[in-house]
Enzyme design. Structure first.
Site, mmCIF file in Angstrom:
data_model
loop_
_atom_site.group_PDB
_atom_site.id
_atom_site.type_symbol
_atom_site.label_atom_id
_atom_site.label_comp_id
_atom_site.label_asym_id
_atom_site.label_seq_id
_atom_site.Cartn_x
_atom_site.Cartn_y
_atom_site.Cartn_z
ATOM 1 C CG ASP A 55 -1.731 -1.564 1.811
ATOM 2 O OD1 ASP A 55 -1.989 -1.950 0.278
ATOM 3 O OD2 ASP A 55 -2.107 -1.556 2.435
HETATM 4 N N1 URA Z 1 -1.020 -5.960 4.094
HETATM 5 C C1 URA Z 1 -2.089 -4.637 4.047
HETATM 6 O O1 URA Z 1 -2.530 -4.379 4.699
HETATM 7 N N2 URA Z 1 -1.507 -3.594 3.040
HETATM 8 C C2 URA Z 1 0.609 -4.217 2.448
HETATM 9 O O2 URA Z 1 0.928 -2.620 1.872
HETATM 10 C C3 URA Z 1 0.460 -5.158 2.184
HETATM 11 C C4 URA Z 1 0.024 -6.411 3.038
#
Ligand code: URA
Length: 233
Positions: free
Chosen positions: A103
Protein backbone atom coordinates in the site's frame (compact mmCIF):
# COMPACT_ATOMS: atom_id res chain seq x y z
CA UNK A 1 24.22 -12.65 -27.56
CA UNK A 2 23.84 -9.10 -26.30
CA UNK A 3 25.50 -5.81 -27.12
CA UNK A 4 28.29 -5.12 -24.64
CA UNK A 5 27.05 -1.62 -23.69
CA UNK A 6 23.53 -2.99 -23.15
CA UNK A 7 24.83 -5.78 -20.97
CA UNK A 8 26.81 -3.29 -18.86
CA UNK A 9 23.80 -0.97 -18.53
CA UNK A 10 21.55 -3.88 -17.47
CA UNK A 11 23.58 -4.16 -14.26
CA UNK A 12 22.12 -0.81 -13.22
CA UNK A 13 25.55 0.54 -12.41
CA UNK A 14 26.07 2.59 -15.56
CA UNK A 15 23.89 4.31 -18.12
CA UNK A 16 24.28 3.22 -21.74
CA UNK A 17 26.34 6.38 -22.36
CA UNK A 18 28.63 5.67 -19.40
CA UNK A 19 28.97 2.05 -20.53
CA UNK A 20 30.11 3.20 -23.97
CA UNK A 21 32.63 5.56 -22.38
CA UNK A 22 33.97 2.76 -20.17
CA UNK A 23 34.55 0.56 -23.21
CA UNK A 24 36.20 3.38 -25.15
CA UNK A 25 38.45 4.13 -22.18
CA UNK A 26 39.71 0.54 -22.31
CA UNK A 27 38.37 -0.29 -18.85
CA UNK A 28 36.26 -3.23 -20.06
CA UNK A 29 37.64 -6.65 -21.00
CA UNK A 30 35.75 -9.61 -22.45
CA UNK A 31 37.40 -12.92 -21.61
CA UNK A 32 40.54 -10.95 -20.78
CA UNK A 33 40.76 -9.17 -24.14
CA UNK A 34 39.76 -5.61 -25.06
CA UNK A 35 36.57 -5.52 -27.18
CA UNK A 36 36.50 -3.67 -30.52
CA UNK A 37 33.73 -1.39 -29.37
CA UNK A 38 30.56 -0.99 -27.23
CA UNK A 39 28.45 -2.61 -29.96
CA UNK A 40 30.39 -5.90 -29.81
CA UNK A 41 28.11 -8.89 -29.23
CA UNK A 42 28.84 -10.79 -26.04
CA UNK A 43 27.71 -14.21 -24.92
CA UNK A 44 26.44 -14.34 -21.32
CA UNK A 45 28.81 -17.22 -20.63
CA UNK A 46 31.79 -14.93 -21.32
CA UNK A 47 33.57 -13.13 -18.49
CA UNK A 48 33.20 -9.37 -18.60
CA UNK A 49 35.32 -7.23 -16.28
CA UNK A 50 35.35 -3.51 -15.56
CA UNK A 51 38.61 -2.28 -14.06
CA UNK A 52 39.46 -5.94 -13.49
CA UNK A 53 36.26 -6.66 -11.50
CA UNK A 54 33.89 -9.27 -12.97
CA UNK A 55 30.36 -7.97 -13.56
CA UNK A 56 27.09 -9.86 -13.75
CA UNK A 57 26.05 -10.91 -17.23
CA UNK A 58 22.59 -12.03 -16.14
CA UNK A 59 19.68 -11.70 -18.50
CA UNK A 60 17.45 -10.14 -15.86
CA UNK A 61 17.92 -7.48 -13.23
CA UNK A 62 16.73 -7.81 -9.63
CA UNK A 63 16.42 -4.80 -7.35
CA UNK A 64 15.70 -4.73 -3.63
CA UNK A 65 13.95 -1.49 -2.70
CA UNK A 66 13.22 -0.29 0.81
CA UNK A 67 9.91 1.27 -0.13
CA UNK A 68 9.19 4.42 1.82
CA UNK A 69 5.65 5.57 2.68
CA UNK A 70 4.08 7.94 0.14
CA UNK A 71 4.92 6.17 -3.12
CA UNK A 72 2.72 3.73 -5.02
CA UNK A 73 3.78 0.20 -6.08
CA UNK A 74 3.41 0.85 -9.80
CA UNK A 75 5.63 1.61 -12.77
CA UNK A 76 3.59 4.65 -13.78
CA UNK A 77 0.78 6.68 -12.32
CA UNK A 78 -0.83 9.90 -13.55
CA UNK A 79 -0.87 11.54 -10.11
CA UNK A 80 1.31 9.70 -7.62
CA UNK A 81 5.04 9.17 -7.26
CA UNK A 82 5.89 5.57 -8.09
CA UNK A 83 8.48 3.15 -6.72
CA UNK A 84 10.15 3.23 -10.13
CA UNK A 85 10.81 6.97 -9.74
CA UNK A 86 13.15 6.11 -6.84
CA UNK A 87 15.52 4.28 -9.20
CA UNK A 88 18.19 5.89 -11.39
CA UNK A 89 17.32 6.51 -15.07
CA UNK A 90 19.29 3.51 -16.32
CA UNK A 91 17.17 1.20 -14.16
CA UNK A 92 13.93 2.85 -15.26
CA UNK A 93 14.43 1.83 -18.86
CA UNK A 94 14.85 -1.92 -18.59
CA UNK A 95 11.30 -3.03 -17.88
CA UNK A 96 11.50 -3.50 -14.12
CA UNK A 97 8.18 -3.95 -12.32
CA UNK A 98 7.34 -4.51 -8.66
CA UNK A 99 6.65 -8.12 -7.66
CA UNK A 100 3.35 -7.61 -5.87
CA UNK A 101 2.18 -4.46 -4.18
CA UNK A 102 2.56 -2.66 -0.91
CA UNK A 103 0.00 0.00 0.00
CA UNK A 104 1.03 3.62 -0.46
CA UNK A 105 1.54 4.05 3.29
CA UNK A 106 3.30 0.67 3.79
CA UNK A 107 7.08 0.58 3.95
CA UNK A 108 9.66 -2.13 3.52
CA UNK A 109 10.83 -4.83 1.18
CA UNK A 110 9.80 -4.56 -2.45
CA UNK A 111 11.45 -6.64 -5.15
CA UNK A 112 11.54 -5.18 -8.65
CA UNK A 113 12.55 -7.28 -11.62
CA UNK A 114 12.13 -7.75 -15.36
CA UNK A 115 12.22 -11.52 -14.81
CA UNK A 116 8.58 -12.23 -15.65
CA UNK A 117 8.74 -15.98 -14.93
CA UNK A 118 10.17 -15.36 -11.44
CA UNK A 119 7.55 -12.70 -10.66
CA UNK A 120 4.86 -15.09 -11.78
CA UNK A 121 6.27 -17.87 -9.61
CA UNK A 122 6.46 -15.66 -6.51
CA UNK A 123 2.94 -14.31 -6.97
CA UNK A 124 1.20 -17.57 -7.90
CA UNK A 125 -1.42 -18.14 -5.18
CA UNK A 126 -0.68 -21.87 -5.08
CA UNK A 127 2.95 -21.26 -4.11
CA UNK A 128 2.10 -19.70 -0.75
CA UNK A 129 5.32 -17.69 -0.51
CA UNK A 130 5.67 -16.46 3.11
CA UNK A 131 5.64 -12.71 3.62
CA UNK A 132 6.60 -11.32 7.02
CA UNK A 133 5.36 -7.92 8.20
CA UNK A 134 6.09 -5.80 11.25
CA UNK A 135 2.94 -4.03 12.39
CA UNK A 136 2.00 -1.49 15.03
CA UNK A 137 -1.64 -1.36 16.08
CA UNK A 138 -3.95 0.59 18.35
CA UNK A 139 -4.65 -1.66 21.31
CA UNK A 140 -2.77 -4.65 22.64
CA UNK A 141 -2.52 -8.06 21.08
CA UNK A 142 -3.80 -11.11 22.87
CA UNK A 143 -3.41 -14.90 22.66
CA UNK A 144 -6.96 -14.89 21.22
CA UNK A 145 -5.79 -12.71 18.31
CA UNK A 146 -3.01 -15.20 17.70
CA UNK A 147 -5.45 -18.10 17.72
CA UNK A 148 -7.81 -16.31 15.33
CA UNK A 149 -4.96 -15.75 12.86
CA UNK A 150 -3.91 -19.38 13.18
CA UNK A 151 -7.39 -20.70 12.58
CA UNK A 152 -7.79 -18.74 9.30
CA UNK A 153 -10.06 -15.72 9.54
CA UNK A 154 -13.16 -14.86 7.56
CA UNK A 155 -13.43 -11.10 7.05
CA UNK A 156 -16.71 -9.16 7.25
CA UNK A 157 -17.11 -9.18 3.45
CA UNK A 158 -16.75 -12.97 3.38
CA UNK A 159 -13.06 -13.02 2.34
CA UNK A 160 -11.55 -16.26 3.58
CA UNK A 161 -7.94 -15.95 4.79
CA UNK A 162 -5.50 -18.84 5.02
CA UNK A 163 -4.08 -19.61 8.46
CA UNK A 164 -1.48 -16.95 9.34
CA UNK A 165 0.97 -16.32 12.16
CA UNK A 166 0.67 -13.42 14.57
CA UNK A 167 3.56 -13.02 16.98
CA UNK A 168 3.07 -10.27 19.56
CA UNK A 169 6.34 -8.51 20.42
CA UNK A 170 7.34 -7.36 23.86
CA UNK A 171 6.23 -3.78 23.35
CA UNK A 172 2.40 -3.59 23.49
CA UNK A 173 0.65 -3.15 20.16
CA UNK A 174 3.61 -4.39 18.12
CA UNK A 175 3.73 -7.70 16.29
CA UNK A 176 5.06 -9.77 13.43
CA UNK A 177 2.55 -11.17 10.96
CA UNK A 178 3.35 -13.95 8.49
CA UNK A 179 1.02 -14.40 5.53
CA UNK A 180 1.13 -17.09 2.86
CA UNK A 181 -0.98 -15.09 0.43
CA UNK A 182 -1.39 -11.46 -0.54
CA UNK A 183 -4.99 -10.30 -0.56
CA UNK A 184 -5.88 -6.62 -0.84
CA UNK A 185 -4.95 -4.73 2.41
CA UNK A 186 -4.75 -8.12 4.06
CA UNK A 187 -2.72 -7.39 7.18
CA UNK A 188 -4.69 -4.22 7.87
CA UNK A 189 -8.02 -5.94 7.32
CA UNK A 190 -7.15 -8.95 9.48
CA UNK A 191 -5.98 -6.80 12.37
CA UNK A 192 -8.91 -4.39 11.98
CA UNK A 193 -11.24 -7.41 12.15
CA UNK A 194 -9.74 -8.09 15.60
CA UNK A 195 -10.47 -4.48 16.61
CA UNK A 196 -6.77 -3.50 16.36
CA UNK A 197 -6.36 -0.98 13.53
CA UNK A 198 -2.88 -0.81 12.03
CA UNK A 199 -1.01 2.46 12.55
CA UNK A 200 2.26 1.41 10.88
CA UNK A 201 3.16 -1.45 8.55
CA UNK A 202 6.47 -2.60 7.11
CA UNK A 203 7.30 -5.73 5.10
CA UNK A 204 10.45 -7.46 6.35
CA UNK A 205 10.73 -10.43 4.01
CA UNK A 206 9.30 -12.30 1.07
CA UNK A 207 10.16 -15.98 0.78
CA UNK A 208 13.93 -16.30 1.23
CA UNK A 209 14.57 -12.59 0.64
CA UNK A 210 14.91 -10.32 3.69
CA UNK A 211 15.06 -6.54 3.69
CA UNK A 212 18.69 -5.48 4.07
CA UNK A 213 18.89 -3.61 7.41
CA UNK A 214 21.63 -1.43 5.90
CA UNK A 215 19.16 0.02 3.36
CA UNK A 216 17.36 3.12 4.65
CA UNK A 217 13.80 3.87 3.46
CA UNK A 218 13.93 5.05 -0.16
CA UNK A 219 17.22 3.27 -0.91
CA UNK A 220 17.78 0.31 -3.22
CA UNK A 221 20.46 -2.16 -4.19
CA UNK A 222 20.86 -4.99 -6.68
CA UNK A 223 20.25 -8.50 -5.34
CA UNK A 224 23.36 -10.51 -4.59
CA UNK A 225 24.01 -13.75 -6.49
CA UNK A 226 23.12 -15.83 -3.41
CA UNK A 227 19.80 -14.01 -3.01
CA UNK A 228 18.87 -14.68 -6.64
CA UNK A 229 19.92 -18.33 -6.32
CA UNK A 230 17.71 -18.72 -3.22
CA UNK A 231 14.64 -17.97 -5.35
CA UNK A 232 15.55 -20.72 -7.75
CA UNK A 233 15.61 -23.40 -5.04
N1 URA B 1 -1.16 -5.97 3.91
C1 URA B 1 -1.63 -4.70 3.93
O1 URA B 1 -2.64 -4.42 4.57
N2 URA B 1 -0.97 -3.76 3.26
C2 URA B 1 0.18 -3.99 2.58
O2 URA B 1 0.75 -3.07 2.00
C3 URA B 1 0.66 -5.31 2.56
C4 URA B 1 -0.02 -6.28 3.23
Amino acid sequence: MERLDKLLAATGRWSRKEAKALVKAGRVLVDGAPPKGPEDKVDRAQTVTVDGQPISTRKYTYVMLHKPAGVVSATEDPRERTVLSLLPPELRRIGLAPVGRLDKDTEGLLLLTNDGPLAHKLLAPVRHVDKVYYAEVDGSLTPEDREAFRAGMTLADGTQCLPAELEPLEEPGRCLVTLREGKYHQVKRMLAARGKPVTYLKRLSMGPLALDPALPAGAWRLLKDGEIAAFEE
